[in-house]
Each structure stands twice: as structure tokens, then as C-alpha cells.
Design an enzyme around this catalytic site. Structure first.
Site, PDB file in Angstrom:
ATOM      1  N   THR A 107      88.428  83.159  22.451  1.00 20.24           N
ATOM      2  CA  THR A 107      89.652  83.679  21.831  1.00 20.24           C
ATOM      3  C   THR A 107      89.575  85.197  21.695  1.00 20.24           C
ATOM      4  OG1 THR A 107      89.931  81.615  20.600  1.00 20.24           O
ATOM      5  CG2 THR A 107      91.111  83.535  19.762  1.00 20.24           C
TER       6      THR A 107
ATOM      7  N   ALA B 170      75.154  77.385  28.962  1.00 20.30           N
ATOM      8  CA  ALA B 170      74.222  78.467  28.643  1.00 20.30           C
ATOM      9  C   ALA B 170      72.961  77.984  27.945  1.00 20.30           C
ATOM     10  CB  ALA B 170      74.907  79.518  27.778  1.00 20.30           C
TER      11      ALA B 170
ATOM     12  N   TRP C  95      93.764  85.656  17.067  1.00 28.70           N
ATOM     13  CA  TRP C  95      94.191  84.250  16.992  1.00 28.70           C
ATOM     14  C   TRP C  95      95.606  84.163  16.426  1.00 28.70           C
ATOM     15  CZ3 TRP C  95      95.498  80.861  12.993  1.00 28.70           C
ATOM     16  CH2 TRP C  95      95.511  79.495  13.326  1.00 28.70           C
TER      17      TRP C  95
ATOM     18  N   LYS D 139      84.631  82.978  20.435  1.00 26.64           N
ATOM     19  CA  LYS D 139      84.222  83.977  21.435  1.00 26.64           C
ATOM     20  C   LYS D 139      85.252  84.101  22.562  1.00 26.64           C
ATOM     21  CE  LYS D 139      80.237  82.960  23.041  1.00 26.64           C
ATOM     22  NZ  LYS D 139      80.589  82.220  24.260  1.00 26.64           N
TER      23      LYS D 139
ATOM     24  N   PHE E  11      77.437  80.563  24.353  1.00 25.97           N
ATOM     25  CA  PHE E  11      76.685  80.416  23.105  1.00 25.97           C
ATOM     26  C   PHE E  11      76.278  81.767  22.522  1.00 25.97           C
ATOM     27  CE2 PHE E  11      75.755  76.088  25.009  1.00 25.97           C
ATOM     28  CZ  PHE E  11      76.655  75.429  24.184  1.00 25.97           C
TER      29      PHE E  11
ATOM     30  N   LYS F  28      83.313  69.559  21.273  1.00 23.25           N
ATOM     31  CA  LYS F  28      83.697  70.970  21.259  1.00 23.25           C
ATOM     32  C   LYS F  28      85.187  71.183  21.514  1.00 23.25           C
ATOM     33  CE  LYS F  28      82.100  75.351  23.301  1.00 23.25           C
ATOM     34  NZ  LYS F  28      83.114  75.768  24.262  1.00 23.25           N
TER      35      LYS F  28
ATOM     36  N   PHE G 283      89.599  84.884   9.528  1.00 19.75           N
ATOM     37  CA  PHE G 283      90.123  83.607   9.029  1.00 19.75           C
ATOM     38  C   PHE G 283      90.897  83.894   7.746  1.00 19.75           C
ATOM     39  CE2 PHE G 283      87.345  81.795  12.076  1.00 19.75           C
ATOM     40  CZ  PHE G 283      87.688  80.457  12.243  1.00 19.75           C
TER      41      PHE G 283
ATOM     42  N   ARG H  50      84.717  81.508  32.075  1.00 18.54           N
ATOM     43  CA  ARG H  50      84.228  80.265  32.671  1.00 18.54           C
ATOM     44  C   ARG H  50      85.289  79.162  32.597  1.00 18.54           C
ATOM     45  NH1 ARG H  50      79.439  78.986  28.988  1.00 18.54           N
ATOM     46  NH2 ARG H  50      80.905  79.926  27.547  1.00 18.54           N
TER      47      ARG H  50
END
Length: 557
Positions: A74, A274, A411, A72, A302, A106, A383, A95
Site C-alpha cells: 500500500t 522472501a 490508504w 508495505k 517481509f 494473508k 491508522f 510482485r
């Protein structure tokens, strides 16, 4: 391509612009910033106080998170870079990462590949010290509260009903429940206590919802920290701590300016969880970006059932924000995980599992459009293992709902890989929308919770434990019934049971605890087994992080 380099290697090889140059790109003169070194700065928001907001606000959210990762942040960074590439002046409002997840499971939260905010090591670690200031303000309040009890307790505080906990920005399960004040009369009143992680503290939530320094002071003063022997609430103002707490936060509340790998300005400021708090960056950062840019890309934590719901029903309500468009991030891998595929097998094509996992994505899409009345585009974070057939299946299912899908390759390619997404976002921003909230503030606490559970989670209803039912009555009696609701719930499922993936039906939400965050301005409803102090995993990410003799950090994400 980014596949042979780690995120930190890509970030460390980047040639960063001096922060003064980044400020110029944002429309800020040199006297409006306070540099912290050469590549980050605080922004003097007083000089912008009377400037009107002009930017269109784009919210980036996601499906329920999985171990496969969704990307998210990225996507948010790559989208902003892509919009700048196409000639639209765009800023980010993100954030700050918490040290707990950075050293836990994470990892960092500064994006990935060629879509990152930098300097990523600083952002993921101490940064400009905001979280330390927030922790210090929280713990000053705790110290003054216990000192009041020790020094005669003129307010009649019941030590068994102290609800203010100390905090530390680390995953430390050992501190969840402690007994302190041991030793003797000179060492305080012995009592049961505990720690929260800093990002779950009410100071963090109030900090991120405050519109300016004096609003922050007012919010701090209203926070309920204990109850008296006759069960009356005791606030920060009652122990005269709000002034000193605000003094500790006077610099922290200024937004932090950094840059993307492509040199575009970004605010990274504040960071409540969150699944526990409201999960958005600060109002100060968002509204400042909206004064400076034509488009502002922000994210909520999230899945859309948690972060987006709280962004829309709490932050937008308080800050008078109206989003122009929503980006919902998903990956083929995460959808297959929702369809029952083990993490180790997500690289293989599996159209059957993908179709079985699609309801999670489609329910989030439908919620954004029908509950909140906002236009949405699905961003598939690409991906290398995604097959053409899988991507076509996702697109077809979304198109059946009248929703566009854009493949995001940020990415691997940075802003260039987000051009298609950027064009669709701009198109949606020009459409009129019918933004509304999921519930009205003047409804009862129970009805507001029921609205969230039934409309957003698609539960059959809400059940309250005996203690929660008593807390509900007490909160309404004390005049807190008109506040919005902040549901603390597992991020992994629409339900309060993290094992139920997809889009379950035939379940109820159990509320086991209700408490007021009067300074933040919401009521927290704890469901399931959610905790306000995480623990480290068996093999913490911290084991891989190190520093070389020349001071270079390695192993971070």
C-alpha cells in the site's frame, strides 16, 4: 475516507484507463504492448533492449511483519502516486500475489484502500497466467526426470537422491510429502516425493533473476535436479529439458503492465517468497521501469532482514542495481505488538509498549544505513487509532538516529496522503550514498552466512547440524562456494524462532539444511522450522470469496 468500504469495493468502483492509455503514460507505443483484455498487458521488452536505464531506484521494505499488518505494498503504491502528483515521472515494480496466501491467511497483495493496483481481482487471481506457466515448466522437468529413470536411467540417477519437487500454487500441506510411482512397472519407479508452493520453486527464482529469455534458458539448464549413485549432480541440461521449459515461459517473462487507482503505470511481475526465496519482483520488470521512468518504486518481501537483505545482496548484485533510497514501513500498532501488546488491544494508546517495541524498527534502520550504506526514511503507515503522543515518540526515537519520519496516509487519501513521504524520498535520492554488500562472494559459505547472521540479525554466530555441515563441504567441493546466500528463515523475528520479537540478543542461528539453487544462482540455507509448502488456516480466506451471477467477485480481501 476508505474506512466504510472494502478494498475490493474501492477497486471495483474505480474508472480504469484503457491499457493503451496507461502504456502511453509510461512511454510505450501501442505496438510495444500485447493487451490481455482492456486493462492489462504484456510489454515487448525486445524493443527496449538497447535503451539505457535512467531511473533512480527506491526500495520499500518494512519492520518484521506482525498480525497487525504493516502495509508495505500500500505504501509503495501510494508513494508512486504521490511522486507522480508532484510532477516526477514514477513507475512501480511489484510482485504478483500467490494464490496460496490469497486463499489462506494473508489475503491479496495489490495494496489497500485508495492505494491499489488494479484490476485487483485479476492481479490477485490468475492474472496473465505467469504462475501457471512457471508451475508447468517446473512439473515438465519433474515428468522428464522420472521418465528418464523409468526409460533405462542412462545417467545413473539415484531415485533416493532426486531433489527436484513438483509444485502447485496453493497452500496444501497434504502434498508436502508423498509417495508416487505406485501401481506397477508401467507406472514408474516408486519413490518418496513432495510438492513445493510454486512461489518457492527454483524456476520462480530463476525467472525473476533472469535478464532476458536466453539468460533464463541458461539458468534453467544449470538447475541441479538429482544426484547419481556416485553422488555427481544431474542438471536440467543433462535430461535436455531446458528448451521446452523455456518455451513454456517465453510469454510469461514479459513484464505485466497495469495501473494504480490514479492511472499511473505499474509493472506487476514475478513473486518468489522472501522467507524461502529472494522475495523480489523480476529483474526484467525493474530494469524496464528504470528505462521508462525517472523514479522506480519497488518492494522486497517481509522485513528488511529477509526481503531487503536478499534484494540488496542477491538481486542488486546480479542485475547491477544501485538503490538511491530506502523506505522502511512501520505502524504504531505493529511496534506496540513488538512491545508485548495483544492484537486485540493495539487500538489503545500505550507509550510504554510502543517504546519497548521500537528496537525492532531502529535495528532495521541502523542495518540499512550501516550494513548497506543507504539513506533511509521511516514511513509510518497511519491508522485512525494512532495518537499524537505515539507518533511523536516514533519520530523522536528515529530523529535521535538522524533519520526522518514521514506520516503516510495513502490508504485513506491515495497519492495526496503521501506527499510528505514523496518529498523526503526525492531529497534522499539526491544524496550520494555508499552502497555496499553485507559480504563478498569470494568468502566461504560459512563466513557469508556468519556475516548475514551477525551483521543483519545481530546473532552471536551460526551453528550447523551434522547433515548441513556435510552439505556445506559437498557444495564447496562441487564448486558452488562462490554463490550468494539465500537464508530461509521465519519472517516474524530477527532470529530463527518466530516467538522472539523486538531486537533480541544472545542467540545463534541454526542451519539445518543447505542446498544449491544453481539456476537461480544462490545457496539456500534453511533455518528453524521453515517449510516450502504452507498449509491453510482453520478458517481459510477462501471461505469468504464468491462470485455473483453476473461474474463479479466478492469477498476478496
Amino acid at each position: 475516507m476508505a474506512d466504510h468500504k472494502s478494498d475490493i469495493e474501492i477497486a471495483q468502483e474505480a474508472q480504469l484507463l484503457p491499457i493503451v492509455e496507461v502504456a502511453k503514460r509510461a512511454g510505450l507505443s501501442e505496438d510495444m504492448i500485447e493487451p490481455y483484455g482492456h486493462t492489462k498487458a504484456k510489454v515487448d521488452i525486445h524493443s527496449l533492449a538497447n535503451m539505457p536505464r535512467k531511473g533512480k531506484l527506491v526500495l520499500v521494505t518494512a519492520i518484521n511483519p506482525t498480525p497487525a499488518g504493516e502495509g508495505k505494498t500500500t505504501t509503495s503504491i501510494g508513494l508512486a502516486d504521490a511522486m507522480n502528483l508532484t510532477g516526477r515521472k514514477t513507475m512501480l515494480a511489484l510482485r504478483e500475489p500467490s494464490l496460496g496466501p490469497v486463499f489462506g491467511v494473508k489475503g491479496g497483495a495489490a495494496g489497500g484502500g485508495y492505494a491499489q493496483v488494479v484490476p485487483m481481482e485479476d492481479i490477485n487471481l490468475h492474472f496473465t497466467g505467469d504462475f501457471h506457466a512457471i508451475g508447468a515448466a517446473n512439473n515438465l522437468c519433474a515428468a522428464m526426470l522420472d521418465n528418464h529413470i523409468k526409460q533405462g536411467n542412462s545417467l545413473g540417477i539415484d531415485p533416493r537422491r532426486v531433489v527436484w519437487r513438483r509444485c502447485v500454487d496453493m497452500n496444501d500441506r497434504q502434498l508436502r510429502n508423498v509417495v508416487d510411482g505406485l501401481g506397477g512397472i508401467a507406472d514408474g519407479m516408486p519413490r518418496q516425493d513432495g510438492f513445493d508452493i510454486t512461489v518457492a520453486s527454483e524456476v520462480m527464482a530463476a525467472f525473476c533473476l533472469a535478464t532476458d529469455l536466453m539468460d533464463l534458458k541458461a539458468r534453467l539448464s544449470r538447475m541441479v535436479i538429482a544426484y547419481t549413485y556416485d553422488r555427481k549432480p544431474v542438471t536440467v541440461a543433462d535430461i535436455h529439458a531446458e528448451g521446452a521449459m523455456t518455451a513454456l515461459l517465453k510469454d510469461a517473462i514479459k513484464p505485466n503492465l497495469v495501473q494504480t487507482l490514479e492511472g499511473n503505470p505499474a509493472f506487476v511481475h514475478g513473486g518468489p517468497f522472501a522467507n524461502i526465496a529472494h522475495g523480489c519482483n523480476s529483474v526484467e520488470a525493474t530494469t524496464t521501469a528504470m528505462k521508462l521512468a525517472d523514479y522506480v518504486v519497488t518492494e522486497a518481501g517481509f522485513g528488511a532482514d529477509l526481503g531487503a537483505e536478499k534484494f540488496l545482496d542477491i538481486k542488486c548484485r546480479y542485475a547491477d542495481l544501485k538503490p538511491s533510497a530506502v523506505v522502511l514501513v512501520a505502524t504504531v500498532r505493529a511496534l506496540k505488538y513488538n512491545g508485548g501488546v495483544a492484537k486485540a488491544d493495539l487500538g489503545a494508546e500505550n507509550l510504554e509498549a510502543l517504546e519497548a517495541g521500537m528496537p525492532n524498527l531502529l535495528q532495521h534502520v541502523t542495518n540499512i544505513r550501516e550494513v548497506w550504506g543507504l539513506p533511509v526514511v521511516v514511513a509510518i503507515n497511519a491508522f485512525p487509532t494512532d495518537t499524537a503522543a505515539e507518533l511523536q515518540l516514533v519520530e523522536r526515537k528515529c530523529n535521535e538516529l538522524g533519520v526522518s519520519v514521514a506520516l503516510s496516509e495513502v490508504w485513506a487519501k491515495g497519492g495526496e496522503g503521501g506527499r510528505a513521504l514523496a518529498e523526503e524520498v526525492v531529497r534522499l535520492c539526491e544524496e550520494p550514498n555508499d552502497f555496499r554488500f553485507a559480504y563478498e562472494l569470494d568468502d566461504t559459505i560459512e563466513n557469508k552466512l556468519t556475516a548475514i547472521a551477525t551483521k543483519v540479525y545481530h546473532a552471536d554466530g551460526v551453528d550447523f547440524t551434522g547433515p548441513a555441515r556435510r552439505q556445506l563441504a559437498q557444495l564447496e567441493e562441487q564448486g558452488f562456494g562462490g554463490l550468494p546466500i539465500c537464508v530461509a528463515k521465519t519472517q516474524y523475528s530477527f532470529t530463527d524462532d518466530q516467538t522472539k520479537l523486538g531486537a533480541p540478543r544472545g542467540f545463534r542461528i541454526t542451519v539445518r539444511n543447505l542446498k544449491v539453487s544453481a539456476g537461480a544462482g544462490f545457496i539456500v540455507a534453511l533455518t528453524g522450522d521453515i517449510m516450502t509448502m504452507p498449509g491453510l488456516p482453520k478458517v481459510p480466506a477462501a471461505e469468504k470469496i464468491d462470485v455473483t451471477p453476473d461474474g463479479k467477485i466478492v469477498g476478496l480481501f
